[in-house]
Write an enzyme that holds these catalytic residues in place. Structure first.
Site, PDB file in Angstrom:
ATOM      1  N   HIS A  91      -0.990  -3.791  -2.443  1.00 48.78           N
ATOM      2  CA  HIS A  91      -0.425  -2.792  -1.534  1.00 48.78           C
ATOM      3  C   HIS A  91       0.189  -1.673  -2.374  1.00 48.78           C
ATOM      4  CE1 HIS A  91       2.369  -1.003   1.356  1.00 48.78           C
ATOM      5  NE2 HIS A  91       1.647  -1.566   2.298  1.00 48.78           N
ATOM      6  N   CYS A 151      -3.205   1.546   2.230  1.00 50.65           N
ATOM      7  CA  CYS A 151      -2.123   1.848   3.166  1.00 50.65           C
ATOM      8  C   CYS A 151      -1.935   3.356   3.243  1.00 50.65           C
ATOM      9  CB  CYS A 151      -0.835   1.152   2.730  1.00 50.65           C
ATOM     10  SG  CYS A 151       0.534   1.518   3.843  1.00 50.65           S
TER      11      CYS A 151
HETATM   12  C1  DNO Z   1       5.853  -3.048   5.242  1.00 44.35           C
HETATM   13  C2  DNO Z   1       4.688  -3.661   4.599  1.00 44.35           C
HETATM   14  C3  DNO Z   1       5.025  -4.228   3.250  1.00 44.35           C
HETATM   15  C4  DNO Z   1       3.861  -5.021   2.708  1.00 44.35           C
HETATM   16  C5  DNO Z   1       4.064  -5.563   1.333  1.00 44.35           C
HETATM   17  C6  DNO Z   1       2.795  -6.157   0.803  1.00 44.35           C
HETATM   18  O1  DNO Z   1       5.855  -2.825   6.397  1.00 44.35           O
HETATM   19  O2  DNO Z   1       3.628  -2.792   4.555  1.00 44.35           O
HETATM   20  O3  DNO Z   1       6.146  -5.029   3.355  1.00 44.35           O
HETATM   21  O4  DNO Z   1       3.636  -6.113   3.522  1.00 44.35           O
HETATM   22  O5  DNO Z   1       4.501  -4.589   0.467  1.00 44.35           O
HETATM   23  O6  DNO Z   1       3.100  -7.053  -0.199  1.00 44.35           O
END
Ligand code: DNO
Length: 388
Positions: A234, A272
Site C-alpha cells: 500500500h 490506492c
Molecule cells: C486506511 C487503509 C490503510 C491500509 C494499510 C495497508 O484506510 O487504506 O490502513 O489498510 O495501510 O497496510
C-alpha cells in the site's frame, strides 16, 4: 469480466454487517484478523473461522488487508528473523484456506495520517482531512521533535504557534489521538513510542528502509510463489515525509523501484488512488500505466488539495484524481487477467443516518455504498462504450 467489487470488513465487531455489505452490492470481502497482535502467526483455525463467517453470508474473502509487517522487520532489528518466519507461516496458513492476495504497508510506525476525522463538508457530511498547520501543532508542541520547525514553511510555523495558543487541552488531546490513530481495534502508538521510533528511523533513513523492504520481500517471495500468493504494498498515506520519518512508497519512482528491485510477479502493488493523489507530484493515471502489470488490488477514492497542500477526501468521482482515467486503465488491465482485479471504495463520507452512529473513521456504510455505486456505474459506462 468486470472488476471484483469488494468491501473492507473489520470482522464480527464491525458496525457494518455482512448483510449491509451485500445490500451495498459488493461480492468480495477484504478482511484481516485485527485481534491477532502484530507479528504473531495467524492461526489456521481462526482464518478458517473468519472465512466460514464470510462465506455463510454468501460472500467471498478475496483480499487480506493487512498482514501487518512488524516494526522489527521494518527496522530490521535483532528479532527480525523470528517475525519473518511468523510472516511466512501466516502466508502459508492463508494460502491453505485459499486466500491469496495480501496487502501490507511499509510505513514507519504510523499507518495513515490525518489531522481531522470529522471535517464538515458543505452538505453536512463529514470527511477525513489533513492539514499542515495542525500537523505542525502536534509536531512542534506535543511531540516537540528536535528540528521540526525546519520541516515546515515559516508561515506554517507561525500559524501553528497561533493555533496552539488558542487550543484548549482537550483540542490538543483530540488532535493527538487522531494523528496517532491507526487501524481500529489494533494497538495504537503513544507519543513516547513515536519519539523513540523517530530516533530509530533517523538512523535508518530512506535508503535503509528501502533495503529493509527488499530484505523482507526476498525473505517471503519463495513462500509466496510456492503458495500462489500475491503481495500488494500500500502506498504511503499521505505520500510525503511527515514527522521526520522516511517514506519509500510515495511516488511513481518509488513504486517502480520496489517492483524492479525484487522483480518477481508475487511482488505487487495495492493501487490506492487517494493516497497517491494527495501528492502534487503524483498523477495516478500515469502511475497506473507504469506499474499496472503488478497491480493486484485497488483502493478507489478521491482527494481535493488546496494550494498549501492540505487535502480532504472528496466524493469518489470528483477531486484531483481523474477517476475516469484510472477506471479506464483498470478495465484494460483487467481484460488481460485470469481473475478479476478486486477494488474497494476506499473510505466514504460519514453521511445521512451514519452521522448519528459511532463509525470507524472512513469506513461508515452509507458513504462507501455511495462510492461503490458511483464507481460501479463508471465501470459499466466505460466498459460498454469501449466494447461498442
Ligand atoms: C486506511 C487503509 C490503510 C491500509 C494499510 C495497508 O484506510 O487504506 O490502513 O489498510 O495501510 O497496510
Amino acid at each position: 469480466m468486470s472488476l471484483l467489487q469488494s468491501w473492507r470488513w473489520y470482522g464480527p465487531n464491525d458496525p457494518v454487517s455482512l448483510q449491509d455489505v451485500k445490500q451495498a452490492g459488493a461480492t468480495g470481502i477484504v478482511s484481516a484478523l485485527h485481534h491477532v497482535p502484530h507479528g504473531e502467526v495467524w492461526p489456521l483455525a481462526e482464518i478458517q473461522e473468519r472465512k466460514r463467517i464470510i462465506e455463510a453470508a454468501g460472500l467471498q474473502w478475496v483480499v487480506v488487508e493487512s498482514v501487518p509487517v512488524h516494526e522489527a522487520i521494518k527496522t530490521r532489528s535483532a528479532d527480525c528473523e523470528v517475525y519473518l518466519e511468523n510472516y511466512r507461516q501466516t502466508l502459508r496458513n492463508l494460502a491453505a484456506c485459499g486466500i491469496r492476495t495480501v496487502c501490507y504497508n511499509f510505513m514507519p510506525v504510523l499507518d495513515w495520517t490525518r489531522t481531522n476525522i470529522a471535517y464538515e463538508l458543505w452538505n453536512g457530511a463529514k470527511a477525513l482531512y489533513f492539514n499542515w498547520v495542525d500537523l505542525a501543532v502536534f509536531d512542534l508542541f506535543i511531540l516537540q521533535r528536535e528540528g521540526a520547525e525546519n520541516d515546515y514553511t515559516p508561515t506554517v510555523v507561525q500559524q501553528a504557534q497561533e493555533r496552539y495558543e488558542n487550543c484548549s487541552a482537550e483540542d490538543l488531546e483530540a488532535l493527538c489521538d487522531i494523528i496517532l490513530m491507526g487501524v481500529p481495534t489494533e494497538e495504537s502508538v503513544t507519543v513516547e513510542t513515536l519519539r523513540q521510533s523517530i530516533e530509530v528511523y533517523k538512523r535508518i533513513g530512506p535508503d535503509g528502509l528501502r533495503s529493509n523492504l527488499t530484505y523482507f520481500l526476498e525473505a517471503i517471495m519463495d513462500v509466496c510463489e510456492d503458495n500462489g500468493i500475491a503481495m500488494t504494498i500500500h502506498p504511503d498515506d499521505p505520500p510525503f515525509a511527515i514527522l521526520g520519518l522516511p517514506r519509500i512508497a510515495s511516488t511513481k519512482e518509488d513504486l517502480l523501484h520496489i517492483i524492479n528491485t525484487v522483480d518477481r510477479p508475487a511482488n505487487g502493488i495495492c493501487f490506492c488512488t487517494g493516497s497517491l493523489g494527495a501528492g502534487v507530484h503524483n498523477n495516478p493515471v500515469d502511475i497506473l500505466k507504469a506499474v499496472g502489470h503488478r497491480v493486484y488490488f485497488a483502493h478507489l477514492r478521491n482527494v481535493l488539495k488546496d494550494t498549501e497542500g492540505n487535502f480532504y477526501e472528496s466524493d469518489h468521482l470528483t477531486g484531483d484524481v481523474d477517476m475516469y482515467g484510472v477506471m479506464r486503465e483498470l478495465i484494460a488491465l483487467n481484460q488481460e487477467r485470469q481473475l478479476p482485479i478486486p477494488f474497494r471504495p476506499d473510505h466514504g463520507h460519514q453521511m445521512l443516518d451514519d452521522l448519528q452512529k459511532v463509525t470507524n473513521p472512513g469506513y461508515s456504510a452509507i458513504g462507501r455504498l455511495r462510492g461503490l455505486a458511483e464507481l460501479r456505474g463508471l465501470e459499466m459506462g466505460i466498459a460498454k462504450s469501449v466494447a461498442s
